[in-house]
Design an enzyme around this catalytic site. Structure first.
Site, short mmCIF file in Angstrom:
data_model
loop_
_atom_site.label_atom_id
_atom_site.label_comp_id
_atom_site.label_asym_id
_atom_site.label_seq_id
_atom_site.Cartn_x
_atom_site.Cartn_y
_atom_site.Cartn_z
N ILE A 15 -7.50 11.92 82.24
CA ILE A 15 -8.43 11.51 80.85
C ILE A 15 -7.28 10.12 80.33
O ILE A 15 -8.21 8.93 79.59
CB ILE A 15 -8.65 12.55 79.93
CG1 ILE A 15 -7.78 13.27 79.11
CG2 ILE A 15 -9.47 12.95 80.61
CD1 ILE A 15 -7.48 13.78 77.69
N GLU A 16 -6.27 9.69 80.65
CA GLU A 16 -5.71 8.56 80.50
C GLU A 16 -6.35 7.15 80.90
O GLU A 16 -5.85 6.52 80.38
CB GLU A 16 -4.37 8.87 79.95
CG GLU A 16 -3.47 9.47 78.81
CD GLU A 16 -4.06 8.66 77.37
OE1 GLU A 16 -4.09 7.19 77.39
OE2 GLU A 16 -3.77 9.35 76.08
N SER A 17 -5.97 7.73 82.19
CA SER A 17 -5.79 6.00 83.01
C SER A 17 -6.74 6.56 84.52
O SER A 17 -6.46 5.70 85.51
CB SER A 17 -4.15 6.31 83.97
OG SER A 17 -3.86 6.98 84.38
#
Length: 397
Positions: free
Chosen positions: A143-145
């Site tokens: 979900i970050e990258s």
């Protein structure tokens, strides 16, 4: 007539449920965290060259939606609780909608995420275990990258773990014109897990840690104060920035989707095997990746993929040699052609141009007792004659 009315009622209910689901899917599309995941996934470079071609994956991606399983709220609750996780797998309507979004609408993305998990999870898990952080946080880079080490957010957060410049420097990462260790999977993982551990030492709650990771501890502290001192994410949720409110639900949904992927007829794309059977080889630099790739006959895109921290596509000069990541099956060829690799004509030409066009820079060196002019010349890569000329010296003393 009664049967007709009843049938119409059921049809209306089904239509209403379908419309509600479509609305929830549209809301997911507009979610800022989902939009960020999408943008980082769809711009992942060399996607077709990083994964082995597997056309049969399309049958899983395009699997008939009406053949996929559906679970009731009580079943979903129990399935979430069955996941071995130190991070509480809380079930809410928002979590349910996001799970449906991942397993029904972002199926191609999940096949890529499952493939990248084969590359990155062993490294993530080793660091998480060593530092005493829950292993399920290995899903956080999804979900970050979207597992894109080159990802850069609008705010400047960079790499798999989306670390800001100041946070990266605080955690000891090297960031300069040539190298950005926020993009290095190993170095950034060490830094991110250290930061997560520091946040847990402050809050003692993994939901709050995730919220602080997303928006910063300052915003979490303000939300705690505005809620009257509560240290429960779901209580302080209304006082958090809009993006952070959905961050924990999206994390829970991503963990569920990856954990139960096979139940939804999802299979991983296959990463090229040599991309994760890698080791490092010390390279003195200054050498371009293009020259190395050409000399050892390796696709440049794969060499870039394995060395994402090299922001200028150049191996910089370091005292002990830069640790370049290479597939192990290229090691013998690299050693056989080492002299050819170290003689990069492009870099040599650039150095000459820079030397001819560079503005002279004056450096003042305080000479210590017993230090020789030859030692100073070696330190600054110049000649003794040049130092004597610049300083008006007639001798070597």
């Amino acid at each position: 007539m009664k049967k007709l009315i009843l049938s119409c009622g059921i049809a209306t209910l089904l239509l209403g449920a379908a419309l509600a689901q479509d609305y929830e899917m549209e809301q997911c599309e507009l979610n800022p965290v989902i939009k960020q995941i999408d943008s980082m996934f769809y711009v992942t470079f060399t996607k077709d060259k990083i994964y082995a071609p597997q056309w049969e994956l399309q049958q899983y991606i395009n699997y008939p939606k009406d053949s996929l399983p559906r679970f009731t709220d009580s079943e979903m609750f129990l399935r979430l609780q069955a996941i071995p996780s130190m991070v509480p797998m809380t079930y809410t309507r928002e979590v349910k909608g996001l799970i449906d979004f991942f397993v029904y609408k972002r199926r191609e993305m999940l096949t890529r995420m499952m493939a990248n998990a084969q590359i990155y999870f062993p490294m993530f898990e080793e660091v998480l275990d060593r530092k005493g952080v829950p292993l399920e946080l290995r899903y956080l880079p999804i979900i970050e990258s979207a597992f894109n080490p080159h990802a850069v957010s609008r705010a400047g957060a960079t790499g798999l773990w989306q670390l800001m410049y100041g946070t990266g420097k605080m955690l000891g990462l090297e960031i300069n014109s040539y190298v950005d260790e926020r993009r290095d999977p190993a170095r950034s993982t060490e830094a991110a897990v250290t930061y997560l551990k520091q946040m847990y030492d402050i809050y003692g709650d993994w939901h709050l840690v995730l919220a602080a990771y997303n928006s910063g501890p300052g915003n979490v502290n303000k939300a705690i104060a505005r809620s009257g001192g509560s240290r429960n994410f779901w209580t302080i949720m209304p006082y958090l920035p809009a993006e952070t409110r959905s961050y924990v639900p999206i994390f829970i949904a991503a963990v569920y989707a990856m954990h139960y992927a096979e139940d939804y007829a999802l299979k991983p794309a296959e990463p090229k095997r040599e991309l994760y059977v890698v080791d490092t080889i010390r390279v003195p630099g200054k050498i371009s990746l293009a020259h190395i790739a050409k000399t050892i006959e390796m696709p440049l895109e794969e060499l870039q993929f394995l060395n994402p921290s090299l922001r200028a596509n150049v191996v910089p000069f370091t005292q002990n040699g830069f640790p370049l990541n290479l597939p192990v099956n290229y090691f013998s060829l690299f050693e056989a052609r080492r002299n050819e690799i170290l003689n990069d004509p492009l870099m040599a030409q650039q150095d000459v141009v820079m030397a001819m066009t560079a503005t002279p820079k004056i450096v003042f060196e305080k000479i210590q007792k017993g230090e020789t002019i030859h030692k100073v010349a070696a330190k600054y890569a110049c000649s003794v004659a040049e130092i004597k000329k610049w300083n008006g010296l007639k001798s070597n003393y």
